[in-house]
Design a protein around this motif. Structure first.
Motif, PDB file in Angstrom:
ATOM      1  N   ILE A   6       0.845  -1.201   0.000  1.00 35.26           N
ATOM      2  CA  ILE A   6       0.000   0.000   0.000  1.00 35.26           C
ATOM      3  C   ILE A   6       0.876   1.246   0.000  1.00 35.26           C
ATOM      4  CG2 ILE A   6      -1.653   1.336   1.369  1.00 35.26           C
ATOM      5  CD1 ILE A   6      -2.844  -1.387   2.247  1.00 35.26           C
ATOM      6  N   SER A   7       1.904   1.249   0.824  1.00 36.00           N
ATOM      7  CA  SER A   7       2.815   2.399   0.880  1.00 36.00           C
ATOM      8  C   SER A   7       3.501   2.615  -0.459  1.00 36.00           C
ATOM      9  CB  SER A   7       3.864   2.195   1.969  1.00 36.00           C
ATOM     10  OG  SER A   7       3.267   2.222   3.233  1.00 36.00           O
ATOM     11  N   GLU A   8       3.907   1.527  -1.103  1.00 37.20           N
ATOM     12  CA  GLU A   8       4.567   1.636  -2.408  1.00 37.20           C
ATOM     13  C   GLU A   8       3.621   2.211  -3.454  1.00 37.20           C
ATOM     14  OE1 GLU A   8       6.855  -1.154  -5.709  1.00 37.20           O
ATOM     15  OE2 GLU A   8       5.780  -2.099  -4.063  1.00 37.20           O
ATOM     16  N   LEU A  12       4.177   5.724  -5.429  1.00 32.87           N
ATOM     17  CA  LEU A  12       4.225   5.775  -6.891  1.00 32.87           C
ATOM     18  C   LEU A  12       3.131   6.689  -7.444  1.00 32.87           C
ATOM     19  CD1 LEU A  12       4.862   1.998  -7.681  1.00 32.87           C
ATOM     20  CD2 LEU A  12       6.477   3.890  -8.035  1.00 32.87           C
ATOM     21  N   ALA A  13       1.938   6.614  -6.856  1.00 30.86           N
ATOM     22  CA  ALA A  13       0.817   7.418  -7.345  1.00 30.86           C
ATOM     23  C   ALA A  13       1.051   8.908  -7.124  1.00 30.86           C
ATOM     24  CB  ALA A  13      -0.475   6.973  -6.663  1.00 30.86           C
ATOM     25  N   TRP A  14       1.723   9.284  -6.032  1.00 25.40           N
ATOM     26  CA  TRP A  14       1.986  10.700  -5.768  1.00 25.40           C
ATOM     27  C   TRP A  14       3.096  11.246  -6.661  1.00 25.40           C
ATOM     28  CZ3 TRP A  14      -0.502  14.579  -3.726  1.00 25.40           C
ATOM     29  CH2 TRP A  14      -1.465  14.355  -2.750  1.00 25.40           C
ATOM     30  N   ALA A  15       3.992  10.382  -7.156  1.00 25.90           N
ATOM     31  CA  ALA A  15       5.117  10.844  -7.975  1.00 25.90           C
ATOM     32  C   ALA A  15       4.603  11.390  -9.304  1.00 25.90           C
ATOM     33  CB  ALA A  15       6.093   9.703  -8.211  1.00 25.90           C
ATOM     34  N   VAL A  25       2.790  -2.086 -14.169  1.00 25.31           N
ATOM     35  CA  VAL A  25       3.923  -2.987 -14.356  1.00 25.31           C
ATOM     36  C   VAL A  25       4.570  -3.320 -13.016  1.00 25.31           C
ATOM     37  CG1 VAL A  25       6.260  -3.143 -15.317  1.00 25.31           C
ATOM     38  CG2 VAL A  25       4.385  -2.274 -16.724  1.00 25.31           C
ATOM     39  N   GLU A  26       4.725  -2.316 -12.181  1.00 23.67           N
ATOM     40  CA  GLU A  26       5.406  -2.477 -10.889  1.00 23.67           C
ATOM     41  C   GLU A  26       4.574  -3.267  -9.883  1.00 23.67           C
ATOM     42  OE1 GLU A  26       8.586  -1.847  -8.234  1.00 23.67           O
ATOM     43  OE2 GLU A  26       8.503  -1.123 -10.289  1.00 23.67           O
ATOM     44  N   THR A  27       3.262  -2.978  -9.814  1.00 27.86           N
ATOM     45  CA  THR A  27       2.432  -3.556  -8.753  1.00 27.86           C
ATOM     46  C   THR A  27       1.343  -4.502  -9.252  1.00 27.86           C
ATOM     47  OG1 THR A  27       0.822  -1.753  -8.788  1.00 27.86           O
ATOM     48  CG2 THR A  27       2.749  -1.485  -7.345  1.00 27.86           C
ATOM     49  N   GLU A  36      -8.737   3.291  -6.080  1.00 30.81           N
ATOM     50  CA  GLU A  36      -9.415   2.709  -4.915  1.00 30.81           C
ATOM     51  C   GLU A  36      -8.474   2.587  -3.716  1.00 30.81           C
ATOM     52  OE1 GLU A  36     -12.521   1.617  -2.700  1.00 30.81           O
ATOM     53  OE2 GLU A  36     -12.617   2.365  -4.744  1.00 30.81           O
ATOM     54  N   VAL A  37      -7.219   2.189  -3.951  1.00 31.47           N
ATOM     55  CA  VAL A  37      -6.231   2.118  -2.865  1.00 31.47           C
ATOM     56  C   VAL A  37      -6.043   3.503  -2.262  1.00 31.47           C
ATOM     57  CG1 VAL A  37      -3.773   1.767  -2.347  1.00 31.47           C
ATOM     58  CG2 VAL A  37      -5.016   0.067  -3.687  1.00 31.47           C
ATOM     59  N   MET A  38      -5.926   4.502  -3.119  1.00 25.47           N
ATOM     60  CA  MET A  38      -5.740   5.867  -2.631  1.00 25.47           C
ATOM     61  C   MET A  38      -6.968   6.318  -1.839  1.00 25.47           C
ATOM     62  SD  MET A  38      -2.709   6.692  -3.636  1.00 25.47           S
ATOM     63  CE  MET A  38      -2.467   8.463  -3.782  1.00 25.47           C
ATOM     64  N   ARG A  39      -8.154   6.029  -2.352  1.00 26.63           N
ATOM     65  CA  ARG A  39      -9.398   6.440  -1.681  1.00 26.63           C
ATOM     66  C   ARG A  39      -9.502   5.814  -0.288  1.00 26.63           C
ATOM     67  NH1 ARG A  39     -13.800   8.169  -4.304  1.00 26.63           N
ATOM     68  NH2 ARG A  39     -13.246   7.070  -6.208  1.00 26.63           N
ATOM     69  N   ARG A  40      -9.126   4.561  -0.160  1.00 26.99           N
ATOM     70  CA  ARG A  40      -9.269   3.840   1.109  1.00 26.99           C
ATOM     71  C   ARG A  40      -8.175   4.172   2.128  1.00 26.99           C
ATOM     72  NH1 ARG A  40     -12.927  -0.398   1.100  1.00 26.99           N
ATOM     73  NH2 ARG A  40     -13.757  -0.913  -0.943  1.00 26.99           N
ATOM     74  N   ASN A  41      -7.029   4.683   1.661  1.00 24.58           N
ATOM     75  CA  ASN A  41      -5.897   4.838   2.566  1.00 24.58           C
ATOM     76  C   ASN A  41      -5.459   6.278   2.808  1.00 24.58           C
ATOM     77  OD1 ASN A  41      -4.938   1.956   3.222  1.00 24.58           O
ATOM     78  ND2 ASN A  41      -5.367   1.926   1.028  1.00 24.58           N
TER      79      ASN A  41
END
Length: 68
Positions: A6-8, A12-15, A25-27, A36-41
């Motif tokens: 989740i942290s990764e 990556l999303a903020w970069a 590709v990475e995740t 959805e990950v961003m919304r939940r965390n």
């Protein structure tokens, strides 16, 4: 999903220079899954700020990025 993953994803999303395609590709997560990950965390205000930053941003969408 593991907290490290989740942290990764969040990092990556903020970069600014990392596209959603590169995140996939990475995740292995698609753009809607990353959202959805961003919304939940993230706090609601942080999520809204992030969405404003990436919505329509060419550098987040490789297909829309200008060819250098």
């Amino acid at each position: 999903m593991a907290p490290e993953t989740i942290s990764e994803v969040i990092e990556l999303a903020w970069a600014d220079d990392v596209t959603f395609d590169a995140i996939k590709v990475e995740t292995g997560l698609s753009e809607p899954q990353v959202i959805e990950v961003m919304r939940r965390n993230l706090k609601p205000s942080s999520f809204r700020m992030w969405r404003r930053r990436v919505s329509g941003r060419q550098t987040k969408h490789a297909a829309r990025s200008p060819v250098a």
